[in-house]
Design an enzyme around this catalytic site. Sequence first.
Site, PDB file in Angstrom:
ATOM      1  N   LYS A  22     -11.157  -4.032   4.156  1.00 39.18           N
ATOM      2  CA  LYS A  22      -9.417  -3.724   4.474  1.00 39.18           C
ATOM      3  C   LYS A  22      -9.150  -2.209   4.715  1.00 39.18           C
ATOM      4  O   LYS A  22      -8.073  -1.826   5.989  1.00 39.18           O
ATOM      5  CB  LYS A  22      -8.261  -4.561   3.613  1.00 39.18           C
ATOM      6  CG  LYS A  22      -7.198  -4.358   4.126  1.00 39.18           C
ATOM      7  CD  LYS A  22      -6.926  -4.834   2.825  1.00 39.18           C
ATOM      8  CE  LYS A  22      -5.991  -4.386   1.422  1.00 39.18           C
ATOM      9  NZ  LYS A  22      -4.787  -3.514   1.682  1.00 39.18           N
ATOM     10  N   ASN A  23      -9.269  -1.523   4.226  1.00 39.94           N
ATOM     11  CA  ASN A  23      -8.520  -0.117   3.859  1.00 39.94           C
ATOM     12  C   ASN A  23      -9.585   1.025   4.465  1.00 39.94           C
ATOM     13  O   ASN A  23      -9.164   1.995   4.922  1.00 39.94           O
ATOM     14  CB  ASN A  23      -8.252   0.381   2.486  1.00 39.94           C
ATOM     15  CG  ASN A  23      -7.278   0.028   1.705  1.00 39.94           C
ATOM     16  OD1 ASN A  23      -6.875  -1.360   2.606  1.00 39.94           O
ATOM     17  ND2 ASN A  23      -7.637   0.086   0.737  1.00 39.94           N
ATOM     18  N   ARG A  94       2.157  -1.296   4.215  1.00 44.59           N
ATOM     19  CA  ARG A  94       2.663   0.222   4.487  1.00 44.59           C
ATOM     20  C   ARG A  94       1.747   0.584   5.220  1.00 44.59           C
ATOM     21  O   ARG A  94       1.712   1.995   5.838  1.00 44.59           O
ATOM     22  CB  ARG A  94       2.194   0.812   3.365  1.00 44.59           C
ATOM     23  CG  ARG A  94       2.969   0.462   1.554  1.00 44.59           C
ATOM     24  CD  ARG A  94       3.518   1.260   0.615  1.00 44.59           C
ATOM     25  NE  ARG A  94       2.783   2.202   0.964  1.00 44.59           N
ATOM     26  CZ  ARG A  94       3.833   3.090   1.286  1.00 44.59           C
ATOM     27  NH1 ARG A  94       5.099   2.806   0.036  1.00 44.59           N
ATOM     28  NH2 ARG A  94       3.992   4.626   1.428  1.00 44.59           N
ATOM     29  N   CYS A 118       6.865  -0.394  -2.816  1.00 44.23           N
ATOM     30  CA  CYS A 118       6.281  -1.402  -3.249  1.00 44.23           C
ATOM     31  C   CYS A 118       6.539  -1.467  -4.780  1.00 44.23           C
ATOM     32  O   CYS A 118       6.451  -1.083  -5.567  1.00 44.23           O
ATOM     33  CB  CYS A 118       4.970  -1.817  -2.167  1.00 44.23           C
ATOM     34  SG  CYS A 118       3.724  -0.980  -3.125  1.00 44.23           S
ATOM     35  N   ARG A 123       5.665   5.658  -3.832  1.00 42.21           N
ATOM     36  CA  ARG A 123       5.185   5.453  -2.614  1.00 42.21           C
ATOM     37  C   ARG A 123       5.634   6.536  -1.442  1.00 42.21           C
ATOM     38  O   ARG A 123       5.595   5.452  -0.040  1.00 42.21           O
ATOM     39  CB  ARG A 123       4.221   3.923  -2.199  1.00 42.21           C
ATOM     40  CG  ARG A 123       3.521   3.579  -2.817  1.00 42.21           C
ATOM     41  CD  ARG A 123       2.573   2.214  -3.129  1.00 42.21           C
ATOM     42  NE  ARG A 123       1.815   2.311  -1.950  1.00 42.21           N
ATOM     43  CZ  ARG A 123       0.692   1.603  -1.250  1.00 42.21           C
ATOM     44  NH1 ARG A 123       1.202   0.893  -1.272  1.00 42.21           N
ATOM     45  NH2 ARG A 123       0.009   1.913  -1.058  1.00 42.21           N
ATOM     46  N   ASP A 307      -7.409   0.843  -7.557  1.00 37.61           N
ATOM     47  CA  ASP A 307      -7.921  -0.117  -6.665  1.00 37.61           C
ATOM     48  C   ASP A 307      -8.941  -1.014  -7.557  1.00 37.61           C
ATOM     49  O   ASP A 307      -9.221  -2.937  -7.463  1.00 37.61           O
ATOM     50  CB  ASP A 307      -7.790  -0.768  -5.129  1.00 37.61           C
ATOM     51  CG  ASP A 307      -6.852  -0.022  -4.456  1.00 37.61           C
ATOM     52  OD1 ASP A 307      -5.922  -0.317  -4.440  1.00 37.61           O
ATOM     53  OD2 ASP A 307      -7.206   0.048  -3.147  1.00 37.61           O
ATOM     54  N   ILE A 329      -2.639   7.004 -10.347  1.00 36.70           N
ATOM     55  CA  ILE A 329      -3.055   7.648  -9.180  1.00 36.70           C
ATOM     56  C   ILE A 329      -1.000   6.253  -8.691  1.00 36.70           C
ATOM     57  O   ILE A 329      -0.437   7.410  -8.468  1.00 36.70           O
ATOM     58  CB  ILE A 329      -3.925   6.743  -8.314  1.00 36.70           C
ATOM     59  CG1 ILE A 329      -4.494   6.911  -8.690  1.00 36.70           C
ATOM     60  CG2 ILE A 329      -3.055   6.346  -6.879  1.00 36.70           C
ATOM     61  CD1 ILE A 329      -4.876   8.315  -8.121  1.00 36.70           C
ATOM     62  N   ARG A 399      -4.135 -11.642   1.365  1.00 35.50           N
ATOM     63  CA  ARG A 399      -3.230  -9.847   2.267  1.00 35.50           C
ATOM     64  C   ARG A 399      -5.158  -8.954   2.117  1.00 35.50           C
ATOM     65  O   ARG A 399      -5.289  -7.929   3.180  1.00 35.50           O
ATOM     66  CB  ARG A 399      -2.528  -9.530   1.165  1.00 35.50           C
ATOM     67  CG  ARG A 399      -1.307  -9.432   1.805  1.00 35.50           C
ATOM     68  CD  ARG A 399      -0.255  -8.594   1.750  1.00 35.50           C
ATOM     69  NE  ARG A 399      -0.593  -7.539   1.984  1.00 35.50           N
ATOM     70  CZ  ARG A 399       0.394  -6.067   1.813  1.00 35.50           C
ATOM     71  NH1 ARG A 399       1.656  -6.232   0.795  1.00 35.50           N
ATOM     72  NH2 ARG A 399      -0.020  -5.208   2.592  1.00 35.50           N
TER      73      ARG A 399
HETATM   74  C1  EPZ Z   1      -4.430   4.087   0.174  1.00 36.14           C
HETATM   75  O1  EPZ Z   1      -2.987   3.690   0.069  1.00 36.14           O
HETATM   76  C2  EPZ Z   1      -4.744   2.119  -0.152  1.00 36.14           C
HETATM   77  N1  EPZ Z   1      -4.249   1.515   1.007  1.00 36.14           N
HETATM   78  C3  EPZ Z   1      -4.146   2.081  -1.492  1.00 36.14           C
HETATM   79  O2  EPZ Z   1      -4.955   0.441  -2.135  1.00 36.14           O
HETATM   80  C4  EPZ Z   1      -5.393   2.615  -2.680  1.00 36.14           C
HETATM   81  O3  EPZ Z   1      -4.221   2.657  -3.539  1.00 36.14           O
HETATM   82  C5  EPZ Z   1      -4.484   4.024  -2.380  1.00 36.14           C
HETATM   83  O4  EPZ Z   1      -5.036   4.557  -1.135  1.00 36.14           O
HETATM   84  C6  EPZ Z   1      -5.369   4.619  -3.846  1.00 36.14           C
HETATM   85  O5  EPZ Z   1      -6.631   4.826  -3.445  1.00 36.14           O
HETATM   86  C7  EPZ Z   1      -5.237   1.667   2.356  1.00 36.14           C
HETATM   87  O6  EPZ Z   1      -5.765   2.009   2.335  1.00 36.14           O
HETATM   88  C8  EPZ Z   1      -4.486   0.429   3.459  1.00 36.14           C
HETATM   89  P1  EPZ Z   1      -2.141   7.797  -1.110  1.00 36.14           P
HETATM   90  P2  EPZ Z   1      -2.152   4.998   0.419  1.00 36.14           P
HETATM   91  O7  EPZ Z   1      -1.355   8.005   0.008  1.00 36.14           O
HETATM   92  O8  EPZ Z   1      -2.704   6.066   1.239  1.00 36.14           O
HETATM   93  C9  EPZ Z   1       1.270  10.075  -3.469  1.00 36.14           C
HETATM   94  C10 EPZ Z   1      -4.546  -1.830  -1.716  1.00 36.14           C
HETATM   95  O9  EPZ Z   1      -4.304  -2.566  -2.926  1.00 36.14           O
HETATM   96  N2  EPZ Z   1       1.679  10.076  -2.413  1.00 36.14           N
HETATM   97  O10 EPZ Z   1      -3.679   7.663  -1.647  1.00 36.14           O
HETATM   98  O11 EPZ Z   1      -0.859   4.167   0.539  1.00 36.14           O
HETATM   99  C11 EPZ Z   1       1.412   8.446  -3.582  1.00 36.14           C
HETATM  100  O12 EPZ Z   1       2.560   7.369  -4.015  1.00 36.14           O
HETATM  101  C12 EPZ Z   1      -3.646  -0.686  -1.489  1.00 36.14           C
HETATM  102  O13 EPZ Z   1      -5.614  -2.057  -1.751  1.00 36.14           O
HETATM  103  C13 EPZ Z   1       2.912  10.983  -2.088  1.00 36.14           C
HETATM  104  O14 EPZ Z   1       3.101  11.288  -3.174  1.00 36.14           O
HETATM  105  O15 EPZ Z   1      -2.175   5.781  -1.262  1.00 36.14           O
HETATM  106  C14 EPZ Z   1       0.755   7.840  -4.974  1.00 36.14           C
HETATM  107  O16 EPZ Z   1       0.859   7.707  -6.481  1.00 36.14           O
HETATM  108  C15 EPZ Z   1      -2.954  -0.429  -2.946  1.00 36.14           C
HETATM  109  N3  EPZ Z   1       3.657  11.646  -1.093  1.00 36.14           N
HETATM  110  C16 EPZ Z   1      -0.636   9.172  -4.166  1.00 36.14           C
HETATM  111  O17 EPZ Z   1      -0.021   9.714  -4.043  1.00 36.14           O
HETATM  112  C17 EPZ Z   1       2.814  11.027   0.256  1.00 36.14           C
HETATM  113  O18 EPZ Z   1       3.306  11.830   1.201  1.00 36.14           O
HETATM  114  C18 EPZ Z   1      -1.826   8.704  -4.060  1.00 36.14           C
HETATM  115  O19 EPZ Z   1      -2.061   7.307  -2.623  1.00 36.14           O
HETATM  116  C19 EPZ Z   1       1.604  10.228  -0.084  1.00 36.14           C
HETATM  117  C20 EPZ Z   1       1.527   9.452  -1.178  1.00 36.14           C
END
Ligand code: EPZ
Length: 420
Positions: A22-23, A94, A118, A123, A307, A329, A399
């Site tokens: 998916k991702n 998202r 969420c 996030r 995840d 995370i 999803r």
């Molecule tokens: C991706 O989310 C995945 N989603 C998530 O999968 C996954 O849990 C996550 O990466 C971590 O591996 C998709 O790929 C669609 P991040 P993403 O930006 O890109 C902080 C699932 O169940 N952050 O790597 O949103 C954030 O809050 C989902 O399939 C900021 O502070 O994750 C988090 O604490 C859930 N500012 C950390 O970084 C930003 O601008 C990592 O988030 C961006 C992120």
Amino acid sequence: MDRIRIRGGNQLNGEITISGAKNAALPLMVCGLLTDERLVLSRVPRLADTETMGQLLAQHGIAVDSVSDDGRTLSLGGPITNTEAPYDIVRKMRASVLVLGPLLARTREARVSLPGGCAIGTRPVDIHLKGLEQMGALIELDGGYINAKAPNGLKGATIVFPMPSVGATENLLMAAALASGRTVLANAAREPEITDLCDCLVAMGAQITGIGTDKITIDGVATLHGASHEVIPDRIETGTYACAAAITGGELHLVGGRMDHLGAVVRTLAEAGVEITETATGLLVRRLNGLHGVDAITEPYPGFPTDMQAQYMVLMSVASGASMVTETIFENRFMHVPELNRMGARINVHGKSAIVRGVKQLSGAQVMATDLRASVSLVLAGLAAKGETIVNRVYHLDRGFESVERKLAACGADIERIPG
Ligand code: EPZ
């Protein structure tokens, strides 16, 4: 709303074909915005989220056509006719925010709803926005929307991420592919889904080096062209079914599962007493003797994935001894804990860590979860529990897990969907 009913206790034996990730599929679909030519993606999982991404792209003008009998090969193409990503779609998913970089790079403007928080945490998208600003974008937040313009086009820049963000790395990669000059993304995320995105961009004519490392260099090109690309198998689905084999004491062949994408999961499961071996077509998983408590801490790839945290915690719930599972995370990703405790697990949360004391057996109950991975962890718990478990709010599962009940039932689980 559909529910899933499980009568626990059956061993799982047999073969499960792992779906496309998916991702990986979501950002790959967004690549359809980067060219007017056709982008053909195969092994796209049939999920609510890929459906939603199709709707978002369609309203930007990109037609998403299914071109195979099984609906898993998509052909995307068409000129961009609208640069707004509305709240109604972004709030559902998202990953919609990934259209921001590509729209800016192609049309020099974009209006994208802010995704908001969420269930698993706040996030924010500040890292995405700061990176695009460094590339020359002018960004204003107004009325819940990101209004972005790049009157002179996007320009290459050196961007050092404060932390590796999967989404920000993907957004900026796509923007940089069509920016003028060189972009360097340092402290970039290294997840296999990002490598898959890079591979697709290269097939479309992008110039990228450092793929698979935390320093990715992109030399922008004027246009990208059409390409064909196959989505990688889902490493989280693979890890989830590996836990299902281990928790029920059976043996599962996970066709398409890739050891090189599982890294820390394989090492941690091995220590806990789960054997995972490579076969010609996938991975064979079985529990050796008993399961032992082993600590795990979530980290960006190649560390233990957030995840997989909920699913691993279920395994630890029935392992002998105690373990500590730490989530670094997301700030609120233990919503499965109270539900697992209702099923007889002994888990205490202290800040970012959960102490899990293994019990002999879980017992079935009515449960529900507020996110995708937590939901599937309750399905795993149901497989191991005595009696009947009903998992509510199945739309979370839909999803991100393709045909979860059919895949498990084919291997001997007593599981069915109750339409509601
Ligand atoms: C991706 O989310 C995945 N989603 C998530 O999968 C996954 O849990 C996550 O990466 C971590 O591996 C998709 O790929 C669609 P991040 P993403 O930006 O890109 C902080 C699932 O169940 N952050 O790597 O949103 C954030 O809050 C989902 O399939 C900021 O502070 O994750 C988090 O604490 C859930 N500012 C950390 O970084 C930003 O601008 C990592 O988030 C961006 C992120």
